[in-house]
Design a protein around this motif. Structure first.
Motif, short mmCIF file in Angstrom:
data_model
loop_
_atom_site.label_atom_id
_atom_site.label_comp_id
_atom_site.label_asym_id
_atom_site.label_seq_id
_atom_site.Cartn_x
_atom_site.Cartn_y
_atom_site.Cartn_z
N LEU A 132 -3.57 -107.83 39.69
CA LEU A 132 -2.81 -107.14 40.73
C LEU A 132 -1.34 -107.51 40.63
N ASN A 133 -0.50 -106.51 40.38
CA ASN A 133 0.95 -106.72 40.31
C ASN A 133 1.59 -106.10 41.55
N ILE A 134 2.42 -106.87 42.24
CA ILE A 134 3.08 -106.41 43.46
C ILE A 134 4.59 -106.36 43.22
N GLY A 135 5.20 -105.21 43.46
CA GLY A 135 6.65 -105.07 43.27
C GLY A 135 7.19 -103.99 44.19
N ASN A 136 8.50 -103.76 44.13
CA ASN A 136 9.05 -102.67 44.93
C ASN A 136 8.80 -101.33 44.22
N ARG A 137 9.24 -100.27 44.82
CA ARG A 137 8.92 -98.94 44.29
C ARG A 137 9.43 -98.76 42.86
N GLN A 138 10.66 -99.18 42.60
CA GLN A 138 11.23 -98.97 41.28
C GLN A 138 10.51 -99.79 40.21
N GLN A 139 10.15 -101.01 40.54
CA GLN A 139 9.42 -101.85 39.60
C GLN A 139 8.05 -101.24 39.28
N THR A 140 7.40 -100.69 40.29
CA THR A 140 6.08 -100.09 40.08
C THR A 140 6.19 -98.81 39.27
N ILE A 141 7.26 -98.06 39.47
CA ILE A 141 7.51 -96.85 38.67
C ILE A 141 7.68 -97.21 37.20
N GLU A 142 8.39 -98.31 36.91
CA GLU A 142 8.59 -98.73 35.52
C GLU A 142 7.26 -99.05 34.86
N LEU A 144 4.39 -97.73 35.69
CA LEU A 144 3.73 -96.45 35.50
C LEU A 144 4.24 -95.75 34.24
N LYS A 145 5.54 -95.77 34.02
CA LYS A 145 6.12 -95.14 32.84
C LYS A 145 5.56 -95.73 31.55
N GLN A 146 5.29 -97.03 31.59
CA GLN A 146 4.78 -97.71 30.40
C GLN A 146 3.26 -97.70 30.30
N GLY A 147 2.59 -97.16 31.33
CA GLY A 147 1.14 -97.04 31.29
C GLY A 147 0.40 -98.36 31.26
N ILE A 148 0.92 -99.35 31.97
CA ILE A 148 0.34 -100.69 31.90
C ILE A 148 -0.96 -100.80 32.69
N ASP A 149 -1.04 -100.11 33.82
CA ASP A 149 -2.13 -100.34 34.77
C ASP A 149 -3.05 -99.14 34.90
N ASP A 150 -4.21 -99.37 35.52
CA ASP A 150 -5.15 -98.28 35.76
C ASP A 150 -4.72 -97.40 36.93
N PHE A 151 -4.24 -98.05 38.00
CA PHE A 151 -3.82 -97.31 39.18
C PHE A 151 -2.54 -97.92 39.75
N TYR A 152 -1.80 -97.06 40.48
CA TYR A 152 -0.55 -97.46 41.13
C TYR A 152 -0.61 -96.94 42.56
N VAL A 153 -0.09 -97.73 43.48
CA VAL A 153 -0.11 -97.32 44.89
C VAL A 153 1.33 -97.11 45.36
N PHE A 154 1.60 -95.90 45.83
CA PHE A 154 2.92 -95.52 46.35
C PHE A 154 2.77 -94.84 47.70
N SER A 155 3.83 -94.92 48.50
CA SER A 155 3.90 -94.04 49.67
C SER A 155 4.64 -92.75 49.31
N HIS A 156 5.44 -92.81 48.23
CA HIS A 156 6.15 -91.62 47.74
C HIS A 156 6.07 -91.62 46.22
N PRO A 157 5.03 -91.01 45.65
CA PRO A 157 4.86 -91.01 44.19
C PRO A 157 6.04 -90.34 43.50
N PRO A 158 6.44 -90.83 42.33
CA PRO A 158 7.54 -90.20 41.59
C PRO A 158 7.14 -88.80 41.13
N SER A 159 8.08 -87.89 41.17
CA SER A 159 7.80 -86.49 40.82
C SER A 159 8.17 -86.16 39.38
N ASP A 160 8.81 -87.10 38.68
CA ASP A 160 9.30 -86.82 37.33
C ASP A 160 8.42 -87.44 36.23
N ILE A 161 7.20 -87.86 36.59
CA ILE A 161 6.27 -88.44 35.63
C ILE A 161 4.96 -87.68 35.71
N GLU A 162 4.34 -87.40 34.55
CA GLU A 162 3.07 -86.68 34.53
C GLU A 162 1.95 -87.59 35.05
#
Length: 316
Positions: A132-142, A144-162
């Motif tokens: 379990l990795n805990i970070g702020n929104r920008q850290q969690t987005i990074e 996600l971009k690198q595909g490190i984890d199985d799931f990510y939890v956001f209150s506002h998911p990024p719209s510029d990533i597939e």
């Protein structure tokens, strides 16, 4: 001609160390997480860089910043280690039980309810591991971009990533003050009343701040921001010290304690945000990840909704 690059990218253990250095952001924290000495981690990273023939990261203002080559190696390390996870799970399933590692990256505010979600799942599958990795929104987005984890939890998911996602839970943002604060004694409060008070704001990059700023734009209002803080817990303590008021997720009060705090009845609030579970379209989902997704859509969601109702966060 077949590539021989695999002969240079290092051992599996070096790739594990590489990921820890990347995730923790420092040699010291990576060593602590892996129960190794700092010199051991440094030596392994040096050997890996020598094998690649290029630096993997640089130091800037005492922070580790990965090079482009380093980031590419991180992506490869994730894929290599994930293949071993899938093999472990496949063997486990053949033997008749679930095993493997589930990797989650969550924004800081969701850390309050995630353990309540993981508990029942671990009871059902006691042989699995959780990262379990805990970070702020920008850290969690990074991540996600690198595909490190199985799931990510956001209150506002990024719209510029597939990505793919499911809306999981409501995330009401509410105004809070110390119970002895003068504003706490008033009734029929509005956003205008809130804007007059010293306000304690979350840092840029956090989902809470993003939601507040979008809300203020919609209502054409500005707050009297006196402090910017990176921690929900620190904000609550500042509010408890009567140094200002704030807007936080109701989950920080429900699970994190609210001694001396009251929720202000602001006419325009709460801000009705939601929690989402997000995963990358390009990352193949493991059997364990699929099992966890089924858990959060059924038992997990209903469990947390009941807890929110019992704490008067949701209506019955």
């Amino acid at each position: 001609m077949k590539s021989r690059l695999h002969a240079h990218v290092g051992t599996i253990r070096q790739l594990e160390i590489l990921l820890s250095v990347h995730d923790k952001g420092s040699i010291k924290e990576a060593a602590k997480a892996l129960f190794l000495t700092q010199p051991t981690v440094s030596i392994q990273m040096k050997k890996l860089a020598e094998a690649m023939g290029a630096p993997l990261y640089n130091y800037t203002n005492r922070q580790i910043l990965f090079t482009d080559i380093g980031l590419e190696l991180v992506k490869t390390a994730v894929e290599v280690l994930d293949s071993f996870t899938r093999l472990d799970m496949a063997i486990g399933n053949i033997k008749g039980f679930k095993s493997g590692t589930l990797r989650l990256a969550v924004v800081t505010t969701s850390k309050y309810f995630i353990p309540h979600l993981l508990g029942p799942f671990l009871e059902k599958y006691p042989d699995i591991d959780i990262q379990l990795n805990i970070g702020n929104r920008q850290q969690t987005i990074e991540r996600l971009k690198q595909g490190i984890d199985d799931f990510y939890v956001f209150s506002h998911p990024p719209s510029d990533i597939e990505t793919q996602s499911i809306e999981f839970l409501t995330n009401p943002l509410v105004a809070i003050a110390h119970e002895d604060h003068p504003i706490a004694k008033k009734q029929n409060l509005t956003l205008k009343d809130l804007s007059k008070e010293p306000f304690i704001m979350r840092e840029k990059g956090s989902g809470t701040r993003y939601a507040i700023e979008e809300f203020l734009k919609h209502h054409n209002t500005k707050l009297n921001v006196k402090m910017t803080i990176e921690s929900n817990e620190a904000i609550k303590h500042l509010v408890m010290s009567k140094l200002g008021i704030s807007i936080l997720s109701a989950h920080t009060l429900m699970y994190g304690g609210q001694s001396g705090l009251v929720r202000l009845p602001i006419k325009e609030l709460p801000i009705n945000a939601h929690w989402f579970f997000v995963w990358s379209k390009s990352k193949r989902q493991t059997l364990l990840a699929a099992e966890f997704l089924d858990h959060i859509e059924t038992n997990g969601r209903s469990l947390l909704q009941k807890e929110m109702i019992s704490n008067d966060i949701l209506s019955r």
